[in-house]
Design an enzyme around this catalytic site. Structure first.
Site, short mmCIF file in Angstrom:
data_model
loop_
_atom_site.label_atom_id
_atom_site.label_comp_id
_atom_site.label_asym_id
_atom_site.label_seq_id
_atom_site.Cartn_x
_atom_site.Cartn_y
_atom_site.Cartn_z
N ASP A 59 0.86 -1.19 0.00
CA ASP A 59 0.00 0.00 0.00
C ASP A 59 0.89 1.23 0.00
O ASP A 59 2.12 1.13 -0.08
CB ASP A 59 -0.96 0.00 1.19
N HIS A 104 -2.93 3.35 -4.59
CA HIS A 104 -2.31 2.82 -3.38
C HIS A 104 -0.91 2.26 -3.67
O HIS A 104 -0.51 1.23 -3.13
CB HIS A 104 -3.20 1.74 -2.75
N GLU A 110 -10.14 3.05 -4.99
CA GLU A 110 -9.70 4.40 -4.62
C GLU A 110 -8.54 4.88 -5.48
O GLU A 110 -7.45 5.18 -4.99
CB GLU A 110 -9.32 4.42 -3.13
#
Length: 543
Positions: free
Chosen positions: A185, A255, A319
């Site tokens: 991440d 990410h 995201e």
């Protein structure tokens, strides 16, 4: 003499009544039988074929843990001995199903496979109460869902190999069979990739961590850690022995800040980048118009597939801001050449945004690569738009995206924030809670989840493979905090995953859970005790 026999019978009946097979998760059928109970003592042996040696070893260890008896293991039956017999039987139709039969002559665990035998052993293990006799019973059992998972984020905070094993043992205790391991991440890259060594030299370390909830205060303390390939393989083998598949997640194309800090040329701007200190969504993502990015992705996935034999590889996809792509001339040229992906999410909630054609292009290339290597790609529900029909979807933004995906023929795992985000608080009064994470998911809400409700069509329900809970570690800074947030909600989820909904009763579950916590105590797991106020610190203000 008659009085003595009567007294023995009375004592025996009291002892027998102490074992009721009130285990978690609740089996599908518990049929109590007439007849004398099975007596546990040092004369008991384990009878097992060679192919079930691993399961026999586990049973032997569990027996020693529970009652201090370590029965020998034999492949050949002898007369006048009493056995706990393990076998795989074609009579058990469900692969993960089992039949547990107990009478005064012995115990038999028949499974549809070695996994079924293992789950039968778990039920026996959870039923043992010291040396109390085990009443005659036939337990016939099989899980409702094939995907029964737990997720753990080791990027925001890093957890040791020994703890990962302890966490996997917790999954086994709950009849779970998937460990979703989030290992990359923005805040840390945690897996060794030999072709791209800076991922662990740079990406595995950050120079500080935000204090509190994204305040302006940073602790400025170096933080890092990663798993070598050998350690990852060790964890995979440890899980496989317990019939648990490790599904790795390499989150992309967003990410990816830790990867960009390691190799700035993979971003649209070329950096400089820094491994993330803050929690949330960063605007810097992989540059999808850069062919070197695809070489990077393929190299990483090739090494990941070599470590993890799981058919399913999680590629994230959640995201992903498009701002950097919109400002990148090369990405804009690429976008103009692409068709707009067919949208499948027009009826979703306001949280859902249409997938960028660039992300759809990136996702398809990754999917095609994994498919060519005989693996299946799984992603968060954002990837649904424009994704191939065989894409597996993990629904996190509520149930609606997953329901829509299932209706359109995608295989789905339900992990909605409404029920399955276990980093959220489990009590309303958080004054004495260890985590500062927001949200509130009480255990009764977890228990109420139905991943495949009757509101879905019959065909769509076939595509709901199961459910899992997610433990994001932004605010779970220690191993005991991970356990505390998982438990006892994990037990409620286990019953959602395993038990047929018509058999579930929350009040009955809470009673069984009280006994189950004795196992948690025995194995030194931390858990939230809000259901048992008498177990909490009596006066939190005075010590």
């Amino acid at each position: 003499m008659r009085k003595l026999l009567f007294l023995v019978a009375m004592l025996l009946s009291v002892a027998v009544s102490a074992v009721t097979y009130d285990v978690v998760p609740l089996p599908q059928s518990v049929d109590m039988q007439k007849g004398a109970p099975f007596i546990l003592d040092g004369s008991v042996q384990i009878l097992s074929p060679v192919e079930l040696q691993q399961e026999a070893d586990f049973l032997q260890q569990y027996m020693e843990d529970m009652v201090g008896i370590k029965p020998s293991i034999s492949q050949k039956r002898e007369k006048k001995l009493r056995y706990i017999e393990l076998s795989v039987s074609p009579k058990v139709s469900a692969s993960e199903g089992y039949v547990l039969t107990i009478n005064n002559k012995g115990i038999a665990i028949q499974g549809g496979s070695a996994a079924g035998v293992f789950y039968g052993i778990q039920t026996l293990r959870k039923s043992i109460d010291g040396l109390q006799p085990l009443p005659a019973v036939v337990i016939t059992d099989a899980p409702r869902f094939s995907w029964r998972g737990m997720h753990l984020d080791c990027s925001r905070h890093f957890f040791s190999v020994s703890f990962i094993k302890k966490f996997i043992d917790l999954l086994a205790l709950h009849n779970m069979n998937v460990f979703h391991w989030h290992i990359t991440d923005d805040q840390g890259w945690r897996i060794e990739i030999e072709k791209w060594p800076r991922l662990i030299e740079v990406g595995a370390n950050r120079t500080g961590t935000i204090i509190g909830t994204n305040s302006d205060l940073d602790d400025n303390k170096p933080y890092g850690g990663y798993y070598t390939k050998a350690e990852a393989r060790e964890i995979v083998a440890y899980a496989a022995a317990r019939h648990i598949t490790v599904v790795p997640e390499i989150d992309m194309p967003g990410h990816m800040l830790a990867a960009l800090a390691s190799y700035p040329e993979l971003g649209c701007t070329g950096g400089p980048y820094q491994v993330g200190h803050y929690w949330g969504v960063y605007k810097d993502v992989l540059c999808v118009s850069n062919e070197r990015v695809y070489q990077f992705v393929e190299d990483v996935l090739t090494e990941v597939m070599d470590i993890f034999p799981s058919e399913v590889i999680h590629i994230g996809g959640d995201e992903t801001p498009t701002e950097k792509w919109e400002q990148c001339p090369k990405c804009q040229v690429l976008q103009k050449s692409l068709p707009t992906p067919q949208q499948k999410s027009e009826e979703f909630s306001p949280l859902t945004s249409k997938l960028s054609p660039l992300q759809a292009y990136f996702t398809k290339r990754v999917f095609d690569f994994l498919t060519a290597h005989h693996r299946r790609a799984l992603g968060w529900d954002e990837i649904l738009d424009g994704s191939p029909q065989d894409a597996m979807i993990m629904s996190w933004r509520g149930m609606e995206p997953g329901s829509k995906a299932a209706e359109t023929g995608h295989d789905v795992i339900m992990a909605p924030t409404t029920h399955c985000y276990f980093d959220y608080q489990q009590v309303e009064d958080t004054q004495f809670e260890p985590s500062r994470c927001g949200g509130f998911i009480p255990i009764e809400k977890v228990y109420a989840l139905d991943p495949a409700p009757d509101s879905l069509s019959v065909e769509a329900r076939k595509h709901i493979l199961g459910t899992q809970a997610n433990l994001w570690s932004e605010y779970l800074t220690t191993e005991s905090m991970v356990e505390y947030h998982a438990l006892p909600r994990m037990s409620a989820l286990a019953e959602v995953q395993w038990t047929q909904p018509e058999k579930k009763k929350f009040e009955d579950f809470i009673q069984r859970l009280s006994g189950f916590t004795q196992l948690l105590d025995r194995y030194h797991y931390s858990y939230c005790k809000h259901l048992w106020p008498e177990r909490q610190i009596p006066n939190r203000w005075q010590f």
